[in-house]
Design a protein around this motif. Sequence first.
Motif, mmCIF file in Angstrom:
data_model
loop_
_atom_site.group_PDB
_atom_site.id
_atom_site.type_symbol
_atom_site.label_atom_id
_atom_site.label_comp_id
_atom_site.label_asym_id
_atom_site.label_seq_id
_atom_site.Cartn_x
_atom_site.Cartn_y
_atom_site.Cartn_z
ATOM 1 N N MET A 289 0.818 -1.207 0.000
ATOM 2 C CA MET A 289 0.000 0.000 0.000
ATOM 3 C C MET A 289 0.859 1.267 0.000
ATOM 4 O O MET A 289 0.512 2.275 -0.630
ATOM 5 C CB MET A 289 -0.929 -0.003 1.212
ATOM 6 C CG MET A 289 -1.858 1.198 1.303
ATOM 7 S SD MET A 289 -3.015 1.039 2.674
ATOM 8 C CE MET A 289 -1.882 1.159 4.070
ATOM 9 N N LEU A 290 1.999 1.240 0.683
ATOM 10 C CA LEU A 290 2.836 2.422 0.817
ATOM 11 C C LEU A 290 3.960 2.475 -0.202
ATOM 12 O O LEU A 290 4.741 3.433 -0.214
ATOM 13 C CB LEU A 290 3.425 2.489 2.233
ATOM 14 C CG LEU A 290 2.415 2.600 3.373
ATOM 15 C CD1 LEU A 290 3.141 2.778 4.695
ATOM 16 C CD2 LEU A 290 1.456 3.744 3.139
ATOM 17 N N ARG B 140 4.452 -1.843 15.608
ATOM 18 C CA ARG B 140 3.316 -1.130 16.182
ATOM 19 C C ARG B 140 3.702 0.318 16.432
ATOM 20 O O ARG B 140 4.884 0.658 16.556
ATOM 21 C CB ARG B 140 2.838 -1.798 17.466
ATOM 22 C CG ARG B 140 3.870 -1.802 18.586
ATOM 23 C CD ARG B 140 3.301 -2.309 19.910
ATOM 24 N NE ARG B 140 2.914 -3.704 19.843
ATOM 25 C CZ ARG B 140 1.643 -4.129 19.930
ATOM 26 N NH1 ARG B 140 0.672 -3.262 20.069
ATOM 27 N NH2 ARG B 140 1.372 -5.408 19.892
ATOM 28 N N VAL B 141 2.699 1.172 16.523
ATOM 29 C CA VAL B 141 2.916 2.587 16.790
ATOM 30 C C VAL B 141 2.214 3.030 18.070
ATOM 31 O O VAL B 141 2.429 4.153 18.528
ATOM 32 C CB VAL B 141 2.424 3.452 15.609
ATOM 33 C CG1 VAL B 141 3.307 3.229 14.395
ATOM 34 C CG2 VAL B 141 0.966 3.170 15.277
ATOM 35 N N SER C 227 -1.532 8.208 0.726
ATOM 36 C CA SER C 227 -0.529 9.238 0.978
ATOM 37 C C SER C 227 -0.550 9.696 2.429
ATOM 38 O O SER C 227 0.504 9.895 3.050
ATOM 39 C CB SER C 227 -0.763 10.433 0.040
ATOM 40 O OG SER C 227 -0.765 10.021 -1.305
ATOM 41 N N LEU C 228 -1.749 9.864 2.985
ATOM 42 C CA LEU C 228 -1.857 10.275 4.386
ATOM 43 C C LEU C 228 -1.340 9.192 5.321
ATOM 44 O O LEU C 228 -0.713 9.495 6.352
ATOM 45 C CB LEU C 228 -3.304 10.625 4.723
ATOM 46 C CG LEU C 228 -3.863 11.898 4.082
ATOM 47 C CD1 LEU C 228 -5.304 12.120 4.519
ATOM 48 C CD2 LEU C 228 -3.006 13.103 4.432
ATOM 49 N N ASP D 40 1.582 9.662 7.947
ATOM 50 C CA ASP D 40 1.338 9.348 9.350
ATOM 51 C C ASP D 40 2.411 8.400 9.891
ATOM 52 O O ASP D 40 2.875 8.562 11.020
ATOM 53 C CB ASP D 40 -0.049 8.723 9.498
ATOM 54 C CG ASP D 40 -0.451 8.563 10.954
ATOM 55 O OD1 ASP D 40 -0.551 9.582 11.663
ATOM 56 O OD2 ASP D 40 -0.655 7.409 11.391
ATOM 57 N N MET D 41 2.805 7.422 9.093
ATOM 58 C CA MET D 41 3.851 6.498 9.530
ATOM 59 C C MET D 41 5.192 7.212 9.680
ATOM 60 O O MET D 41 5.949 6.941 10.616
ATOM 61 C CB MET D 41 3.978 5.336 8.546
ATOM 62 C CG MET D 41 2.829 4.346 8.578
ATOM 63 S SD MET D 41 2.612 3.554 10.200
ATOM 64 C CE MET D 41 1.228 4.504 10.867
ATOM 65 N N ARG D 42 5.480 8.147 8.808
ATOM 66 C CA ARG D 42 6.739 8.879 8.921
ATOM 67 C C ARG D 42 6.716 9.838 10.106
ATOM 68 O O ARG D 42 7.744 10.057 10.757
ATOM 69 C CB ARG D 42 7.013 9.644 7.627
ATOM 70 C CG ARG D 42 7.354 8.743 6.440
ATOM 71 C CD ARG D 42 8.048 9.509 5.344
ATOM 72 N NE ARG D 42 9.288 10.096 5.808
ATOM 73 C CZ ARG D 42 10.041 10.926 5.086
ATOM 74 N NH1 ARG D 42 9.659 11.268 3.858
ATOM 75 N NH2 ARG D 42 11.160 11.432 5.563
ATOM 76 N N VAL D 43 5.549 10.401 10.390
ATOM 77 C CA VAL D 43 5.437 11.277 11.557
ATOM 78 C C VAL D 43 5.621 10.471 12.830
ATOM 79 O O VAL D 43 6.352 10.872 13.754
ATOM 80 C CB VAL D 43 4.075 11.997 11.554
ATOM 81 C CG1 VAL D 43 3.797 12.640 12.915
ATOM 82 C CG2 VAL D 43 4.038 13.052 10.457
ATOM 83 N N ARG D 44 4.983 9.313 12.906
ATOM 84 C CA ARG D 44 5.042 8.495 14.118
ATOM 85 C C ARG D 44 6.406 7.827 14.305
ATOM 86 O O ARG D 44 6.872 7.702 15.441
ATOM 87 C CB ARG D 44 3.947 7.422 14.070
ATOM 88 C CG ARG D 44 2.527 7.970 14.200
ATOM 89 C CD ARG D 44 1.507 6.876 13.996
ATOM 90 N NE ARG D 44 0.141 7.343 14.126
ATOM 91 C CZ ARG D 44 -0.535 7.412 15.279
ATOM 92 N NH1 ARG D 44 0.069 7.026 16.399
ATOM 93 N NH2 ARG D 44 -1.771 7.853 15.311
ATOM 94 N N ARG D 45 7.031 7.408 13.238
ATOM 95 C CA ARG D 45 8.281 6.647 13.350
ATOM 96 C C ARG D 45 9.521 7.516 13.219
ATOM 97 O O ARG D 45 10.560 7.205 13.796
ATOM 98 C CB ARG D 45 8.326 5.561 12.266
ATOM 99 C CG ARG D 45 7.268 4.479 12.426
ATOM 100 C CD ARG D 45 7.431 3.437 11.328
ATOM 101 N NE ARG D 45 6.459 2.359 11.440
ATOM 102 C CZ ARG D 45 6.612 1.311 12.228
ATOM 103 N NH1 ARG D 45 7.682 1.201 12.986
ATOM 104 N NH2 ARG D 45 5.682 0.371 12.276
ATOM 105 N N GLU D 46 9.434 8.595 12.437
ATOM 106 C CA GLU D 46 10.626 9.382 12.128
ATOM 107 C C GLU D 46 10.512 10.839 12.552
ATOM 108 O O GLU D 46 11.394 11.630 12.230
ATOM 109 C CB GLU D 46 10.902 9.304 10.618
ATOM 110 C CG GLU D 46 11.078 7.872 10.117
ATOM 111 C CD GLU D 46 11.080 7.787 8.602
ATOM 112 O OE1 GLU D 46 10.906 8.845 7.941
ATOM 113 O OE2 GLU D 46 11.259 6.685 8.067
#
Length: 342
Positions: free
Chosen positions: A204-205, A231-232, A313-314, A318-324
């Motif tokens: 998906m990403l 997990r986040v 895209s969101l 969101d994954m980059r905000v949470r992980r990075e």
Amino acid sequence: MSPTPAVPELRPLAMGEMIDRAATFWRAHLKPLFVMSFGFSLVNYIVTKVAMLTTQRLAPLLYTGDAQSRGQMDPTQLMGQAGVAMALWGVLFVFLFWSYWLATMTASKYVVSVHLGEPVGPADALRRAFSRVVPMTGAYVISMGWSTLVTVLCLVPGALFGGLAFAAAVNGSNVMGAALGIIAALLAGLGAIAAMLWYFLRFMLLPPVMATEDVGAWEAFRRSGALLSGRVEPGFLGRVVVRAMILYTVMSLILISVQLVSQIPSWVVMAQYGSPFDAATMSRTPQYVLVPVELLQVFVQAGLTPIYFVFCSLFYLDMRVRREALDLERRMEAPPASPQAA
């Protein structure tokens, strides 16, 4: 960097908030998203139409007569034409998925750029996508090979029960064979659904990664997998795969509903020539009647399908905000605000 209407705020999003923001962004940017999506939708329609007409020409036995008359046809000839049809539709399937990736990558470049405060136009997003078509195709080939392996593994239980059903039927146990055959069919169907769901979730990403990061095919393959792993948040819903599955299911239900509604005009037209769910009806329906309503369907889908591209895209952001901590990184890179005039 304070959020503005042109630059949405970067921060971790709850699942419901992500769907709401995807819909809000889609409404606010409907025109450029439609422009980017319509070209791909039109090409997909043309290719699908050519494949369908070619199949009708090369495999006419599949599009004529009812089931009873088909059963009286030469089995060898019927199976040969069925093989030709399956080969054509297999090639079409591969192309449509490749086109779907390219369309997702184009929209992702647009959506992510807007959220990062560096908006680009539809033409720039298209140029970016086509400049990355070679590594994207490489990643697509990797994904198809990987998904083939997963599909085979998912179909193993159904194949095992199918073998047991065949053995029971050979030994004269028709009831047992029928029961095992039903179980085999159910397991095979569930396995196919599980394999398809796995494919869409696992990759998906990958189009957003290819659109926004200068990485090769294998690096994008690994990068998209890393963003979807682990997990986040604490708890079951904190697992990224679970979050992705829930959100993807919601978005899929929306798109399936749109697809069904947009097909109603073509069903109404074909109903004048027989059952709209019969392949023979499609061959009997005049193209000058069918094509206009199908183009209307393409138009509607081009307007509504981009909401899924926005969601992908969101989720990537969101994954980059949470992980990075992408949001903090962007704030640190932003120029300092000018002092207010006295």
